[in-house]
Design an enzyme around this catalytic site. Sequence first.
Site, PDB file in Angstrom:
ATOM      1  N   HIS A  86      -0.217   9.506 -71.962  1.00 16.62           N
ATOM      2  CA  HIS A  86       0.024   8.522 -71.438  1.00 16.62           C
ATOM      3  C   HIS A  86       1.531   8.174 -72.092  1.00 16.62           C
ATOM      4  CE1 HIS A  86      -4.360   9.375 -71.618  1.00 16.62           C
ATOM      5  NE2 HIS A  86      -3.856   8.831 -70.097  1.00 16.62           N
ATOM      6  N   GLU A  98     -24.669  -8.869 -74.958  1.00 17.94           N
ATOM      7  CA  GLU A  98     -24.290  -8.116 -75.801  1.00 17.94           C
ATOM      8  C   GLU A  98     -23.295  -6.835 -76.250  1.00 17.94           C
ATOM      9  OE1 GLU A  98     -26.130  -8.684 -72.651  1.00 17.94           O
ATOM     10  OE2 GLU A  98     -28.284  -9.799 -74.100  1.00 17.94           O
ATOM     11  N   HIS A 153     -38.532  -5.610 -68.289  1.00 18.09           N
ATOM     12  CA  HIS A 153     -38.417  -5.441 -69.884  1.00 18.09           C
ATOM     13  C   HIS A 153     -39.053  -4.544 -70.541  1.00 18.09           C
ATOM     14  CE1 HIS A 153     -36.947  -9.300 -68.587  1.00 18.09           C
ATOM     15  NE2 HIS A 153     -37.441 -10.439 -69.783  1.00 18.09           N
ATOM     16  N   HIS A 205       1.718   6.692 -66.272  1.00 23.52           N
ATOM     17  CA  HIS A 205       0.789   6.135 -66.701  1.00 23.52           C
ATOM     18  C   HIS A 205      -0.046   7.524 -67.952  1.00 23.52           C
ATOM     19  CE1 HIS A 205      -3.480   5.157 -68.127  1.00 23.52           C
ATOM     20  NE2 HIS A 205      -4.187   6.018 -67.914  1.00 23.52           N
TER      21      HIS A 205
HETATM   22  C1  LIG Z   1     -14.815   2.320 -69.830  1.00 20.09           C
HETATM   23  C2  LIG Z   1     -12.792   3.016 -69.942  1.00 20.09           C
HETATM   24  N1  LIG Z   1     -12.888   2.940 -67.934  1.00 20.09           N
HETATM   25  C3  LIG Z   1     -12.264   4.225 -67.757  1.00 20.09           C
HETATM   26  C4  LIG Z   1     -11.169   4.615 -68.872  1.00 20.09           C
HETATM   27  C5  LIG Z   1     -10.090   5.421 -67.859  1.00 20.09           C
HETATM   28  N2  LIG Z   1      -8.856   4.967 -67.969  1.00 20.09           N
HETATM   29  C6  LIG Z   1      -8.314   5.020 -69.225  1.00 20.09           C
HETATM   30  S1  LIG Z   1      -6.480   4.636 -68.857  1.00 20.09           S
HETATM   31  C7  LIG Z   1      -7.054   3.702 -67.447  1.00 20.09           C
HETATM   32  C8  LIG Z   1      -6.253   2.179 -66.533  1.00 20.09           C
HETATM   33  C9  LIG Z   1      -5.985   1.167 -68.022  1.00 20.09           C
HETATM   34  O1  LIG Z   1      -5.313   0.842 -67.053  1.00 20.09           O
HETATM   35  P1  LIG Z   1      -4.569  -0.152 -67.800  1.00 20.09           P
HETATM   36  O2  LIG Z   1      -5.369  -0.488 -68.833  1.00 20.09           O
HETATM   37  O3  LIG Z   1      -3.303  -1.304 -66.730  1.00 20.09           O
HETATM   38  O4  LIG Z   1      -3.625   0.622 -68.844  1.00 20.09           O
HETATM   39  P2  LIG Z   1      -1.879   1.204 -68.652  1.00 20.09           P
HETATM   40  O5  LIG Z   1      -2.158   2.666 -67.009  1.00 20.09           O
HETATM   41  O6  LIG Z   1      -0.822   0.348 -68.009  1.00 20.09           O
HETATM   42  O7  LIG Z   1      -1.463   1.876 -69.933  1.00 20.09           O
HETATM   43  C10 LIG Z   1      -8.891   3.767 -67.010  1.00 20.09           C
HETATM   44  C11 LIG Z   1      -9.703   3.811 -65.363  1.00 20.09           C
HETATM   45  C12 LIG Z   1     -11.670   3.983 -69.956  1.00 20.09           C
HETATM   46  N3  LIG Z   1     -10.271   4.211 -70.725  1.00 20.09           N
HETATM   47  N4  LIG Z   1     -12.627   2.869 -70.462  1.00 20.09           N
END
Ligand SMILES: Cc1ncc(C[n+]2csc(CCOP(=O)(O)OP(=O)(O)O)c2C)c(N)n1
Length: 712
Positions: free
Chosen positions: A54, A454, A515, A302
């Site tokens: 990234h 939680e 539950h 990204h």
């Molecule tokens: C709980 C979770 N769901 C999905 C992902 C997959 N994922 C990684 S980065 C991303 C997008 C994140 O967007 P943002 O936080 O705005 O990051 P940016 O591209 O701006 O760096 C996703 C969906 C993950 N890492 N964790």
Amino acid sequence: MIAGTQPSLVSGGEIENKSKANSNLMNKENVVQLAINTIRTLSIDAVQQAKSGHPGTPMALAPLIYTMWNRVMQYDPADPIWPNRDRFVLSNGHASMLLWSILHLTGVRAVDAEYERLGEPAVTLDEIRRFRQLGSKAPGHPEYRWVSGVETTTGPLGQGVATAVGMAIAQKWLANRYNQPGFDLFKYNVYAVCGDGCLMEGISSEAASLAGHLGLDNLCWVFDNNHITIEGNTNIAFTEDVAARFLAYKWNVLRVGDANDVGQIERAFQTFRQTKGRPTLIILDSHIGYGAPHKQDTAEAHGEPLGEEEVRLAKRSYGWPEDAKFFVPDGVYAHFNQGIGARGKVARDEWRTLFSVYHRKFPALAAEIELMQKREFPNEWDRNLPVFPADSKGLAGREASGKVLNILAQNIPWLIGGSADLGPSNKTTLTFEGAGHFQASNPGGRNMHFGIREHAMAAIVNGLSLSKLRGFGASFFVFIDYARPSVRLSALMELPTLFIFSHDALGDGEDGPTHQPVEHLASLRAIPGLVTLRPGDANEVVEAYRYIMKLRHKPTVLVLSRQPLPTLDRSRYARASGVAQGAYVLADPPSGKPEVILIASGSEVILAVQAHEKLLSEGIRSRVVSMPSWDIFEHQTQGYQNRVLPPEVQARVAIEQASTFGWERYVGVKGRVIGMHTFGASAPLKELQKKFGFEPDQIVVAAKELLQGKET
Ligand SMILES: Cc1ncc(C[n+]2csc(CCOP(=O)(O)OP(=O)(O)O)c2C)c(N)n1
Ligand SMILES: [Mg+2]
């Protein structure tokens, strides 16, 4: 090698004329910009070389990370486990190259599992060249335990910010207990960087709400407001007013309109440090993929390499030598060394001097700090643990747990935790004099009130543990689903956290299937490194705690009954200390080898014992194995396992009020499992036990059928 004296490592052929490149750069840009662009280009090159990763967010946030590390944070790269260091959490873990770049450039040193400082760099340039490759200290996402300087594992979005709340709570608690007039031993701040993803995830809302309630003014989140996630612009899914949301949570909200303005960023952190009574959110407007002419502000920046041509163009826009790869210009290491390096060393040296005086003046408190840092306990941490007398009416698992927890917490001052609003039900409330309740006005309280949150609770417990407190959280077992992602991270990080979950099975009776856990034990048993323990009577609860407390690198889920369980007569049956082996022979025939084995955990142990007595009375040689923990049992020698479950005895019945999933491994293809194949139902427990087959007579029938060779 001392940070700051490292040469600019340029591998052969990657750049033709290094000194020319250096002098060109020095002519063009000042060292601050060079340092920032080094973070950017290391990130770009590492992703390009790995062909995955990234790049965009490191390109955008390099000035932020530069400012935090080189100008704001109190942190000595020579000692990344110095207790009073500021904490840095990269919650948008996909931008890990930010972390690898800064750990490298600031010369953070490695530490081993026994907390020994090793002197070698945590992340070398070669590790960065091997970004995302097997064994590299620059893995895909920040990995606590694997790379020194990583404060917590992040990657599942939202975890980092929530864990940071736990770290901030820990700081408040530590300061309250250990700081003395003139001795501010614990005076650090907790910083977390996050993106749109972290703030969309529900866990961040839970955590921010609690942080605001607690007025954690030592906590600062920086929100990378780039309006981009994987699927494109955030206008497709995330249009809320983040500032208004955090103001409503009782946070201080700041905005920095230009992610390249180091001065503005620095001023925002100054404001954070001057703000009392509230956590701070800095909203930082940034451009993902900054400097890449075709990819800036797009989702393409990204999560994929920029491509060779775009890399060139981005470097050109930074005034960087276009052919240079993994290039650290002259003066950059020295610049970090003169910034964070020098500042951190002074701060840590002063702290060490302070601590040695503290040691003389407050030896008992100093000893606690030292023990805690190594995850050790005071001598006699297990004194006064009860032995419960045989009692056919018995005690609920949760009741026994509450008694033991209250004793342990008096012996171990830094055992703190609480429940997600179920303390009176989980019996996790610490009731002894002085235990107190953690609130902004009482930061020394031992009882945490997580509220009905939680998920954040489990992440906060991780944060407490990462701060070397012994943290625990609690709820009903069925709701562990709401906490599971953070429990999983606890296991991945090898933290000695404790999750206490009562109402372990059908015992919730009338509350019905919503539950009543079914698949939860199986799903926890599938988490590597997690100890799942389901004790069968009050003395097994005691032994479970004795086992758990000795763990330094493993989390535990303790699964407890709601209803009373008879306390077994241990003069008649084996001692409960067998819990430490995960499974043990509780009862055997008076003579001869067993011909059938009944294996049970938790509330079903007593059913197995009753069935066993019946079988014995009919001349059938049965054995009862109490098996509170698969995980622990599997770590015993094969010899021990074979003694408990002799391979030649194939008539085996497992009894557990949970999914039968996985029990084949102990009962074999010829065995029987009396367990759950459906969800439960709403009815008094007795009726449910009958309906689902959890009665001694039904166990007896199964055992006899097996002995007669009947198939199911
Ligand atoms: C709980 C979770 N769901 C999905 C992902 C997959 N994922 C990684 S980065 C991303 C997008 C994140 O967007 P943002 O936080 O705005 O990051 P940016 O591209 O701006 O760096 C996703 C969906 C993950 N890492 N964790
Ligand atoms: Mg984003």
